[in-house]
Design a protein around this motif. Structure first.
Motif, PDB file in Angstrom:
ATOM      1  N   GLY A   9     -64.416 106.313 -61.637  1.00 44.99           N
ATOM      2  CA  GLY A   9     -63.241 105.851 -62.379  1.00 44.99           C
ATOM      3  C   GLY A   9     -62.638 106.960 -63.224  1.00 44.99           C
ATOM      4  N   LEU A  10     -63.495 107.743 -63.833  1.00 45.26           N
ATOM      5  CA  LEU A  10     -63.043 108.867 -64.654  1.00 45.26           C
ATOM      6  C   LEU A  10     -62.283 109.883 -63.807  1.00 45.26           C
ATOM      7  N   LEU A  11     -62.834 110.224 -62.657  1.00 45.82           N
ATOM      8  CA  LEU A  11     -62.158 111.170 -61.759  1.00 45.82           C
ATOM      9  C   LEU A  11     -60.827 110.609 -61.265  1.00 45.82           C
ATOM     10  N   LEU A  12     -60.790 109.323 -60.980  1.00 43.59           N
ATOM     11  CA  LEU A  12     -59.556 108.691 -60.531  1.00 43.59           C
ATOM     12  C   LEU A  12     -58.503 108.731 -61.633  1.00 43.59           C
ATOM     13  N   LEU A  13     -58.903 108.406 -62.861  1.00 43.26           N
ATOM     14  CA  LEU A  13     -57.976 108.439 -63.999  1.00 43.26           C
ATOM     15  C   LEU A  13     -57.411 109.840 -64.203  1.00 43.26           C
ATOM     16  N   SER A  15     -57.230 112.244 -62.040  1.00 44.78           N
ATOM     17  CA  SER A  15     -56.394 112.602 -60.881  1.00 44.78           C
ATOM     18  C   SER A  15     -55.010 111.984 -61.005  1.00 44.78           C
ATOM     19  N   LEU A  16     -54.963 110.721 -61.389  1.00 50.01           N
ATOM     20  CA  LEU A  16     -53.666 110.053 -61.554  1.00 50.01           C
ATOM     21  C   LEU A  16     -52.831 110.713 -62.650  1.00 50.01           C
ATOM     22  N   CYS A  17     -53.470 111.054 -63.751  1.00 54.04           N
ATOM     23  CA  CYS A  17     -52.749 111.702 -64.844  1.00 54.04           C
ATOM     24  C   CYS A  17     -52.229 113.075 -64.417  1.00 54.04           C
ATOM     25  N   ALA A  18     -53.043 113.823 -63.730  1.00 53.69           N
ATOM     26  CA  ALA A  18     -52.613 115.142 -63.260  1.00 53.69           C
ATOM     27  C   ALA A  18     -51.484 114.999 -62.237  1.00 53.69           C
ATOM     28  N   MET A  19     -51.583 113.994 -61.346  1.00 50.04           N
ATOM     29  CA  MET A  19     -50.527 113.781 -60.356  1.00 50.04           C
ATOM     30  C   MET A  19     -49.216 113.390 -61.028  1.00 50.04           C
ATOM     31  N   PHE A  20     -49.271 112.661 -62.142  1.00 49.94           N
ATOM     32  CA  PHE A  20     -48.063 112.302 -62.871  1.00 49.94           C
ATOM     33  C   PHE A  20     -47.330 113.563 -63.311  1.00 49.94           C
ATOM     34  N   PHE A  21     -48.076 114.484 -63.933  1.00 55.66           N
ATOM     35  CA  PHE A  21     -47.441 115.716 -64.403  1.00 55.66           C
ATOM     36  C   PHE A  21     -46.927 116.561 -63.237  1.00 55.66           C
ATOM     37  N   LEU A  22     -47.719 116.674 -62.182  1.00 52.08           N
ATOM     38  CA  LEU A  22     -47.287 117.454 -61.025  1.00 52.08           C
ATOM     39  C   LEU A  22     -46.065 116.838 -60.350  1.00 52.08           C
ATOM     40  N   ALA A  23     -46.077 115.529 -60.188  1.00 58.67           N
ATOM     41  CA  ALA A  23     -44.941 114.847 -59.557  1.00 58.67           C
ATOM     42  C   ALA A  23     -43.687 115.021 -60.399  1.00 58.67           C
ATOM     43  N   ASP A  24     -43.827 114.943 -61.699  1.00 55.95           N
ATOM     44  CA  ASP A  24     -42.684 115.106 -62.595  1.00 55.95           C
ATOM     45  C   ASP A  24     -42.068 116.497 -62.420  1.00 55.95           C
ATOM     46  N   ILE A  25     -42.919 117.518 -62.356  1.00 58.05           N
ATOM     47  CA  ILE A  25     -42.428 118.886 -62.209  1.00 58.05           C
ATOM     48  C   ILE A  25     -41.779 119.078 -60.838  1.00 58.05           C
ATOM     49  N   GLY A  48     -49.445 108.993 -72.528  1.00 57.81           N
ATOM     50  CA  GLY A  48     -50.509 108.261 -71.831  1.00 57.81           C
ATOM     51  C   GLY A  48     -51.270 109.158 -70.862  1.00 57.81           C
ATOM     52  N   ALA A  49     -50.531 109.962 -70.096  1.00 57.76           N
ATOM     53  CA  ALA A  49     -51.183 110.858 -69.144  1.00 57.76           C
ATOM     54  C   ALA A  49     -52.015 111.909 -69.875  1.00 57.76           C
ATOM     55  N   ALA A  50     -51.483 112.453 -70.956  1.00 55.19           N
ATOM     56  CA  ALA A  50     -52.221 113.452 -71.725  1.00 55.19           C
ATOM     57  C   ALA A  50     -53.482 112.837 -72.337  1.00 55.19           C
ATOM     58  N   LEU A  51     -53.366 111.617 -72.845  1.00 52.71           N
ATOM     59  CA  LEU A  51     -54.540 110.939 -73.400  1.00 52.71           C
ATOM     60  C   LEU A  51     -55.587 110.680 -72.313  1.00 52.71           C
ATOM     61  N   GLY A  52     -55.113 110.330 -71.120  1.00 41.77           N
ATOM     62  CA  GLY A  52     -56.036 110.127 -70.006  1.00 41.77           C
ATOM     63  C   GLY A  52     -56.795 111.405 -69.666  1.00 41.77           C
ATOM     64  N   LEU A  53     -56.103 112.530 -69.676  1.00 41.67           N
ATOM     65  CA  LEU A  53     -56.761 113.810 -69.402  1.00 41.67           C
ATOM     66  C   LEU A  53     -57.741 114.170 -70.515  1.00 41.67           C
TER      67      LEU A  53
END
Length: 164
Positions: A9-13, A15-25, A48-53
């Motif tokens: 779950g931690l790895l999934l969280l 990954s999702l947060c990192a993908m948010f930032f990458l997708a945004d860029i 939220g994404a930063a807090l997840g990371l």
């Protein structure tokens, strides 16, 4: 934190947060944005994404610390077993009344060294080592190296299983 599902779950969280930032860029660079997102919604998503990371980094540090502690416990346990095994061998050698040279040869033999290797280490002839091995086997009441090793393995396994 012992469950593997927590780590998954931690790895999934993360990954999702990192993908948010990458997708945004990537979407910004490519210019694919269909509708602009309100700045306050965008800021909340980034927070939220930063807090997840950060949460992932913190939990990762906890998992690392637990792994280090578990390794230290395993190493301490191994050291105790090694000491107990060494004490057991020394007690057996004393019971069999082995000479210091025979103790060395018995220890090297139990470690799996060949007659030639033992002779080289002890700077003596192979014939001397063979004679010492025969004396060890006679005093221990065994017929060879395999039975000598078996004496110690049987004791070790009997102690591990609680059998006598």
């Amino acid at each position: 934190m012992k469950s593997p599902w927590v780590l998954v779950g931690l790895l999934l969280l993360q990954s999702l947060c990192a993908m948010f930032f990458l997708a945004d860029i990537v979407l910004t660079l490519v210019g694919v944005r269909s509708a602009p997102v309100a700045w306050h919604v965008r800021e909340l998503l980034e927070i939220g994404a930063a807090l997840g990371l950060l949460l992932g980094a913190g939990l990762g540090a906890i998992a690392w610390r637990q792994a280090v502690r578990a390794r230290a416990r395993a190493e301490a346990s191994l050291a105790q077993v090694q000491l107990a095994f060494r004490d057991h061998m020394e007690a057996s050698f004393a019971t069999w009344q082995l000479t210091p040279a025979e103790r060395d040869v018995a220890l090297f033999s139990i470690k799996g060294l060949s007659i030639q290797e033992i002779a080289q280490l002890r700077q003596t002839s192979e014939g001397t080592v063979k004679a010492q091995c025969n004396a060890i086997y006679r005093k221990a009441g065994v017929s060879g190296r395999a039975q000598l090793m078996s004496l110690f393995l049987d004791d070790l396994l009997a102690d591990a299983t609680g059998a006598t």
